[in-house]
Design an enzyme around this catalytic site. Structure first.
Site, PDB file in Angstrom:
ATOM      1  N   SER A 188       7.482  -8.723   3.947  1.00  0.00           N
ATOM      2  CA  SER A 188       7.043  -9.839   3.489  1.00  0.00           C
ATOM      3  C   SER A 188       7.686  -9.139   1.737  1.00  0.00           C
ATOM      4  CB  SER A 188       5.607  -9.404   2.456  1.00  0.00           C
ATOM      5  OG  SER A 188       4.627  -9.869   1.246  1.00  0.00           O
ATOM      6  N   TYR A 203      -0.548  -2.051   1.671  1.00  0.00           N
ATOM      7  CA  TYR A 203      -0.453  -3.002   2.074  1.00  0.00           C
ATOM      8  C   TYR A 203       1.480  -3.510   2.003  1.00  0.00           C
ATOM      9  CZ  TYR A 203       1.175  -8.123   2.976  1.00  0.00           C
ATOM     10  OH  TYR A 203       1.720  -9.530   3.236  1.00  0.00           O
TER      11      TYR A 203
END
Length: 326
Positions: A188, A203
């Site tokens: 990400s 996350y």
């Protein structure tokens, strides 16, 4: 006065050098887009394993890999959706498929061990050349760490970190024996490019693990002719991305469809350890690098606090609808 002019000149020169350096890096990376994609079947093997193939990036990449001539082992937790994507691949591309039912939130438990055994049986004897570790969760979204029960964070770590590690460890030995293979881990931009991602702390930490894990594995297995890659998407229109982000006036132009991302992602397999496959996302990375970390931290916190407020308003509505269906 002269001192002020020299200070201004120094700042302007420093800024120009930074822009020049970033531009050179951008142009050097853009050259990679001109490279021809690898023939994945000939280079790595006839089969690919994809985790989380029933929606979003995983679904789109499964279809794109099948279009590239690979048979697929599809690993996910929803039997109905697994059957649907399997039938779509068989019908559209005439490629072979296998499905493995695996709830990655149960990894490192007795149920997870049973699922891992099913995956082991499914890939036994197959020429698995490509592994795509796509499965991941972002829920509960934008929240402070103390606002959510710890089990939610444990579940996220199991899916984003433990499952990815265990599946990789399961598939790698076969690649080592055959002396070829490619491992693609979906990271990400929040974990590899941004200095922080407040209110998404767990996350972003799991995604930073994915990047560091990939970099070290790439060095470890280079001599075995195994390419390990962490792909770094920015915003892709999936279930993990909130409607607040998708509909943002400033962010909307940078949001890619899963199909657009997958087309670029498959072309980039085997080219580089850390990569941003899509041109639009690479431009976004370049633009992000122009700002100091403190500025990005401040704006991310402000934006994510807005997302938190939206989630807190939406949650009671979802619970009411869920109760009305019971």
């Amino acid at each position: 006065m002269v001192a002020s002019l020299w200070f201004f000149f120094w700042l302007a020169s420093l800024g120009a050098l930074q822009v020049f350096a970033l531009s050179i890096r951008l142009l050097a990376n853009l050259v990679l887009f001109l490279r021809r994609p690898k023939d994945l079947r000939c280079t790595y093997g006839a089969w690919a394993v994809v985790t989380g193939p029933t929606s979003g990036i995983g679904h789109a990449m499964s279809l794109e890999l099948a279009r590239s001539g690979l048979n697929l082992v599809l690993v996910g937790r929803d039997p109905t959706r697994l059957r649907e994507i399997s039938e779509t691949i068989s019908r559209t591309y005439a490629m072979q498929t296998k499905t493995v039912l695996f709830d990655f939130s149960l990894v490192s438990t007795a149920q997870g061990d049973e699922a891992m055994s099913r995956l082991r049986e499914a890939v036994a004897g197959l020429n698995v050349g490509v592994l795509v570790n796509n499965a991941g969760v972002a829920k509960p979204g934008a929240v402070y760490l103390h606002e959510v029960d710890v089990e939610a964070w444990v579940r996220m770590i199991r899916v984003n970190v433990l499952a990815l590690t265990e599946v990789t460890a399961e598939v790698l030995p076969g690649m080592v024996r055959r002396g070829r293979g490619a491992v693609v881990n979906i990271g990400s931009g929040s974990g590899s490019v941004l200095p922080s991602h407040p209110l998404y702390s767990v996350y972003v930490a799991t995604k930073r693990y994915v990047a560091e894990f990939s970099k070290s594995l790439s060095v470890e297995y280079q001599s075995a002719c195994i390419d390990v890659q962490c792909q770094i998407p920015f915003i892709v229109e999936t279930n993990m991305v909130s409607s607040a982000v998708k509909n943002s006036f400033f962010l909307r132009p940078w949001v890619l469809s899963p199909d657009a991302y997958a087309r670029a992602a498959v072309r980039w397999i085997g080219h580089g350890t850390l990569c941003i496959p899509n041109f639009a996302h690479r431009l976004q990375w370049w633009f992000t690098c122009l700002f100091p970390d403190s500025f990005k931290d401040m704006n991310l916190l402000k934006r994510n606090l807005q997302h938190r407020d939206i989630f807190r308003r939406i949650k009671p509505l979802r619970e009411t609808r869920a109760n009305s269906r019971e």
